[in-house]
Design a protein around this motif. Structure first.
Motif, mmCIF file in Angstrom:
data_model
loop_
_atom_site.group_PDB
_atom_site.id
_atom_site.type_symbol
_atom_site.label_atom_id
_atom_site.label_comp_id
_atom_site.label_asym_id
_atom_site.label_seq_id
_atom_site.Cartn_x
_atom_site.Cartn_y
_atom_site.Cartn_z
ATOM 1 N N THR A 1 5.096 47.270 -7.887
ATOM 2 C CA THR A 1 7.616 47.494 -8.162
ATOM 3 C C THR A 1 7.411 48.394 -6.939
ATOM 4 O O THR A 1 8.050 47.935 -6.122
ATOM 5 C CB THR A 1 7.611 47.708 -9.256
ATOM 6 O OG1 THR A 1 7.557 46.620 -10.088
ATOM 7 C CG2 THR A 1 9.400 47.830 -9.055
ATOM 8 N N ILE B 1 16.721 42.072 -1.333
ATOM 9 C CA ILE B 1 16.779 42.932 -1.340
ATOM 10 C C ILE B 1 18.039 44.449 -0.916
ATOM 11 O O ILE B 1 19.078 44.240 -1.746
ATOM 12 C CB ILE B 1 15.472 44.368 -1.311
ATOM 13 C CG1 ILE B 1 14.256 43.358 -1.830
ATOM 14 C CG2 ILE B 1 15.463 45.948 -1.295
ATOM 15 C CD1 ILE B 1 12.851 44.491 -2.048
ATOM 16 N N TYR C 1 9.680 47.537 -2.974
ATOM 17 C CA TYR C 1 11.464 47.975 -2.797
ATOM 18 C C TYR C 1 11.213 49.450 -2.286
ATOM 19 O O TYR C 1 12.031 49.060 -1.572
ATOM 20 C CB TYR C 1 11.426 48.518 -3.902
ATOM 21 C CG TYR C 1 11.966 46.871 -5.105
ATOM 22 C CD1 TYR C 1 13.372 46.412 -5.080
ATOM 23 C CD2 TYR C 1 11.169 46.617 -5.747
ATOM 24 C CE1 TYR C 1 13.367 45.141 -6.242
ATOM 25 C CE2 TYR C 1 11.269 45.513 -6.787
ATOM 26 C CZ TYR C 1 12.394 44.921 -7.056
ATOM 27 O OH TYR C 1 13.366 43.954 -7.443
ATOM 28 N N LYS D 1 6.200 41.124 -0.179
ATOM 29 C CA LYS D 1 7.348 42.230 -0.165
ATOM 30 C C LYS D 1 8.578 41.776 1.578
ATOM 31 O O LYS D 1 9.439 41.809 1.531
ATOM 32 C CB LYS D 1 6.383 43.435 0.721
ATOM 33 C CG LYS D 1 7.356 44.362 1.625
ATOM 34 C CD LYS D 1 5.860 45.706 1.479
ATOM 35 C CE LYS D 1 7.169 46.916 1.956
ATOM 36 N NZ LYS D 1 5.671 48.270 2.254
ATOM 37 N N ILE E 1 17.560 48.873 -8.002
ATOM 38 C CA ILE E 1 18.697 48.747 -6.756
ATOM 39 C C ILE E 1 19.746 49.609 -7.321
ATOM 40 O O ILE E 1 20.375 50.263 -7.003
ATOM 41 C CB ILE E 1 18.584 47.310 -6.610
ATOM 42 C CG1 ILE E 1 17.383 46.469 -5.928
ATOM 43 C CG2 ILE E 1 19.598 47.080 -5.419
ATOM 44 C CD1 ILE E 1 16.721 47.070 -4.855
ATOM 45 N N LYS F 1 12.223 49.059 1.788
ATOM 46 C CA LYS F 1 13.011 49.064 1.756
ATOM 47 C C LYS F 1 14.361 49.666 1.359
ATOM 48 O O LYS F 1 15.404 49.604 2.069
ATOM 49 C CB LYS F 1 13.244 47.071 1.957
ATOM 50 C CG LYS F 1 14.553 46.425 2.518
ATOM 51 C CD LYS F 1 14.386 46.340 3.695
ATOM 52 C CE LYS F 1 15.874 45.302 3.979
ATOM 53 N NZ LYS F 1 15.856 45.749 5.427
ATOM 54 N N VAL F 2 14.334 50.310 0.118
ATOM 55 C CA VAL F 2 15.470 50.992 -0.020
ATOM 56 C C VAL F 2 15.717 51.269 0.624
ATOM 57 O O VAL F 2 16.688 52.160 0.255
ATOM 58 C CB VAL F 2 15.304 50.929 -2.149
ATOM 59 C CG1 VAL F 2 15.867 52.029 -3.130
ATOM 60 C CG2 VAL F 2 14.966 49.723 -3.063
#
Length: 449
Positions: free
Chosen positions: A184, A103, A188, A96, A129, A191-192
C-alpha cells in the motif's frame, strides 16, 4: 437504534464529510449512515464518484464529486484493462501507474470536501488519502469506519491481499500484514507526497498508526462494521478500535416490487430458490465474452441440480442479456431490488463475497456460496466456509460448469440442512448487532470532545 446514543448528542448541526470511494458496496453503508446523521441534526456531505450522484441526491444528502472512478479506469484504459485481465500484486509498477491519476483526483476531491468540515469519516478506500489531507485542516476531527478489518493483528491475515482468513502460525499473519502495508505504501507514497507538497505539507511516511499519532497526537476512534459472530474482534487491537456489526439497509417504505418477480416467487413458493448476484464487480473485472461464459456455466449448474434460481443481471452487458428469457428454472432479475426485500424469499445465495452482501445474506439466514473476484472477497468467503455457512469459495476466474454444479449441489442439497441451521443461528446474532447505532455513538462522542 439504541436509546443511549442520545446521551452523546450534545452538539447538533456539525458538518461531517464522508468520502466514499469505490463501488456501490462501498457507498451504500455510508449513505445509510449519512441519512441517519442528517436526521439527528448534522450537516452531511458525501463524496462519491459521479455515477452515484443521483442516488445520493435522491436520499436528500449533499454531495461532492470525487473523480478517479476505478470502474471507468479498469474498463476503458489500456493499463486498467491489463490489470482487469490479470490482477496481481506482483504488477506493482503497472498498478502504481494506473492509480496515479486516480490518487490525484481522490486527493483533490477530499481536500475540497474538508473545507468548512468539522469531521471526516475515513473508510477503507479513503483512509490513507484522507489522513494525508486532514493535516491541512487543524480543527477537523476524524473517525474511521471500515467495511472490513483494516487494522493489523496477529490473529488473522490482511483481508485485502486475499487467501484464507487464518493461518496456523501467528507469525504468518503478521508477515501478511507487513506485505499489505508495504504494498500500500509503495502504491501511494510518491504520489501522495507530491500532492502534499503542492499544498505546502511536509512529506509523510504512509504508516497508519504513525500518521494518526503525528496528526492527532492521540489514537483515532474506529468502528469496523463487520460481525463479531463471523470474525471475532482481535484481542491485540487497541481499546479505541471497535468491531460493531454491519450497517445494512432496511426495506424502503415506498418500495413496490415488480409484478413479475412476485408472480415468480408465488409460483415457486414450495421450492428452494437460489439467489445469484455479482454486482458491479462483473462489469469491472470481466469482458462481455467472460460474462456470458460465466452465465452459461452457472445456468448449467442450476439446471444440473434441478434447482430454481433468481439471477440478477446487474453488472452484465445489457446488449447480451436482453436476449435472455426466463425459463422454468431461472428468473432473470433486470432491475435493482433491495436485498432486504428479496432475501427473505430466498433459500440460499451465490455472490461475489463483498462484505455488505455477505452480511446481508447471513442476516436473512441464507447459506452462501462465494465466488470472489479479489480484495476482501476471498477473506469473506473463507469466513463463510470456516463457520460452515456454505461451501468452500471458488475464485470466479476458476469457475466452470463442473465445479459450479458440484458446489451448487453441496449448497442446496448435500449439506443444505447444516448450512441452513448455522445460517439461521448467525442470522439472529447479526440482527442483535447495532452497527449503525454504534457508529453514530462514536461519531457524536468524538464531536463532543
Amino acid at each position: 437504534m439504541e436509546a443511549d446514543i442520545d446521551n452523546n448528542r450534545t452538539k447538533a448541526n456539525r458538518k461531517i464529510f464522508i468520502p466514499a470511494i469505490g463501488t456501490l458496496g462501498d457507498v451504500k453503508p455510508f449513505l445509510i449512515l449519512a441519512e441517519q446523521l442528517k436526521q439527528r441534526g448534522h450537516t452531511v456531505c458525501l463524496g462519491t464518484h459521479k455515477r452515484f450522484e443521483n442516488s445520493v441526491k435522491a436520499a436528500g444528502i449533499d454531495s461532492i464529486e470525487i473523480g478517479g472512478d476505478l470502474e471507468i479506469i479498469l474498463t476503458t484504459t489500456p493499463d486498467g484493462m491489463e490489470i482487469r485481465r490479470n490482477p496481481s500484486l506482483l504488477k506493482i509498477g503497472l498498478i502504481k501507474r494506473t492509480f496515479a491519476s486516480a490518487i490525484e483526483e481522490w486527493f483533490n476531491g477530499i481536500m475540497s470536501g474538508l473545507k468548512d468540515a468539522d469531521m471526516i469519516i475515513l473508510g477503507v478506500g479513503s483512509f490513507l488519502i484522507g489522513l494525508s489531507c486532514v493535516e491541512k485542516f487543524h480543527n477537523v476531527k476524524a473517525v474511521g469506519i471500515y467495511t472490513f478489518p483494516m487494522l493489523k493483528t496477529s490473529e488473522f491475515s490482511a483481508p485485502s491481499i486475499g487467501g484464507t482468513s487464518e493461518s496456523i502460525f501467528k507469525w504468518i499473519n503478521v508477515v501478511k500484514w507487513k506485505i499489505f502495508e508495504y504494498t500500500t505504501a509503495s502504491l501511494y507514497q510518491d504520489k501522495v507526497n507530491q500532492l502534499r507538497a503542492n499544498v505546502n505539507l511536509r512529506p509523510i511516511k504512509l504508516n497508519y498508526y504513525e500518521m494518526i499519532q503525528s496528526i492527532f497526537h492521540k489514537p483515532m476512534l474506529t468502528a469496523t462494521i463487520y460481525s463479531k459472530h463471523l470474525l471475532s474482534r482481535p484481542s491485540d487491537w487497541q481499546v479505541n478500535d471497535l468491531m460493531v456489526g454491519p450497517i445494512l439497509e432496511e426495506v424502503p417504505t415506498n418500495f413496490e416490487p415488480p409484478s413479475s418477480i412476485c408472480e415468480c416467487l408465488s409460483k415457486w413458493k414450495t421450492e428452494k430458490i437460489i439467489y445469484l448476484g455479482l454486482g458491479s464487480m462483473m462489469s469491472i473485472m470481466f469482458g462481455t465474452d467472460e460474462q456470458m461464459g460465466f452465465l452459461n456455466n452457472i445456468q448449467m449448474a442450476i439446471e444440473n441440480n434441478n434447482s430454481k434460481a433468481v439471477i440478477s443481471l446487474a453488472g452484465f452487458q445489457q446488449a447480451e442479456t436482453d436476449r435472455l428469457s426466463n425459463t422454468e428454472t431461472i428468473f432473470y432479475l433486470r432491475q435493482p431490488i433491495p436485498h432486504s426485500w428479496l432475501f427473505p424469499n430466498m433459500s440460499a445465495a451465490i455472490h461475489h463475497g463483498g462484505a455488505g452482501t455477505t452480511h446481508a445474506s447471513l442476516r436473512y439466514g441464507l447459506p452462501s456460496l462465494i465466488l470472489p473476484f479479489g480484495a476482501d472477497q476471498p477473506f469473506n468467503g473463507d469466513r463463510v466456509f470456516v463457520k460452515r455457512l456454505g461451501p468452500r469459495p471458488i475464485p470466479i476466474r476458476q469457475t466452470n460448469a463442473k465445479n459450479l454444479t458440484k458446489a451448487v449441489h453441496d449448497l442446496i442439497t448435500l449439506n443444505y440442512n447444516m448450512y441452513s441451521a448455522n445460517a439461521k443461528q448467525i442470522s439472529e446474532l447479526i440482527k442483535n448487532e447495532d452497527g449503525l447505532g454504534e457508529c453514530i455513538r462514536i461519531i457524536e462522542t468524538e464531536l463532543a470532545q
